[in-house]
Design a protein around this motif. Structure first.
Motif, PDB file in Angstrom:
ATOM      1  N   LEU A 161       3.560  -6.471   5.071  1.00  0.00           N
ATOM      2  CA  LEU A 161       3.256  -6.138   6.464  1.00  0.00           C
ATOM      3  C   LEU A 161       2.409  -4.875   6.545  1.00  0.00           C
ATOM      4  N   LYS A 162       2.666  -3.917   5.662  1.00  0.00           N
ATOM      5  CA  LYS A 162       1.829  -2.710   5.601  1.00  0.00           C
ATOM      6  C   LYS A 162       0.418  -3.063   5.147  1.00  0.00           C
ATOM      7  N   PHE A 163       0.313  -3.948   4.164  1.00  0.00           N
ATOM      8  CA  PHE A 163      -1.006  -4.341   3.664  1.00  0.00           C
ATOM      9  C   PHE A 163      -1.841  -4.980   4.764  1.00  0.00           C
ATOM     10  N   ILE A 164      -1.227  -5.891   5.537  1.00  0.00           N
ATOM     11  CA  ILE A 164      -2.015  -6.553   6.582  1.00  0.00           C
ATOM     12  C   ILE A 164      -2.284  -5.602   7.746  1.00  0.00           C
ATOM     13  N   GLU A 165      -1.409  -4.619   7.969  1.00  0.00           N
ATOM     14  CA  GLU A 165      -1.670  -3.604   8.999  1.00  0.00           C
ATOM     15  C   GLU A 165      -2.922  -2.813   8.642  1.00  0.00           C
TER      16      GLU A 165
END
Length: 130
Positions: free
Chosen positions: A25-29
């Motif tokens: 989720l951090k990566f896609i953020e």
């Protein structure tokens, strides 16, 4: 499609040495933030001038394969639809051509009062590009 490179660091992994699920989720953020920036939208300025911010309303995620320490991944962001106050995106995390993670993400535009706010026409035009 916007592509954002990500290196998997030790801090991104769990005891088994694979990417901890929440870190996707951090990566896609990061990819979403850079996608917005690449289209010429300064989110800080947008908030200061209009009070509008983007907030995640919904994420439908699918974890397909594990990423591992030191992998070079690519997080992608692709616009699916643009509504009055809504932005629908398709995001993936890839290792080369192998898909590790996918997510359908819905963002909403919120005003200072925390309620849905229409996207300003100039921001809509920038996000619609390419």
């Amino acid at each position: 499609m916007y592509r954002h490179p990500i290196r998997v660091y030790y801090e991104d992994t769990d005891l088994a040495g694979i990417v901890y699920y929440a870190n996707y989720l951090k990566f896609i953020e990061r990819s979403r933030s850079e996608w917005v920036r690449a289209r010429g939208v300064d989110q800080g300025r947008l908030k200061a001038e209009t009070g509008i911010v983007f907030a995640v309303r919904k994420v439908d995620a699918d974890y397909l394969r594990p990423g591992r320490f030191d992998d070079l991944l690519t997080a992608t962001t692709e616009l699916r639809a643009l509504g009055g106050a809504r932005i629908d995106l398709w995001q993936t995390v890839l290792r080369g051509e192998e898909t590790l993670f996918t997510a359908a993400v819905t963002l909403v535009c919120l005003g200072e009062d925390g309620r849905a706010a229409r996207l300003p026409p100039e921001i809509r035009a920038l996000l619609s590009e390419g």
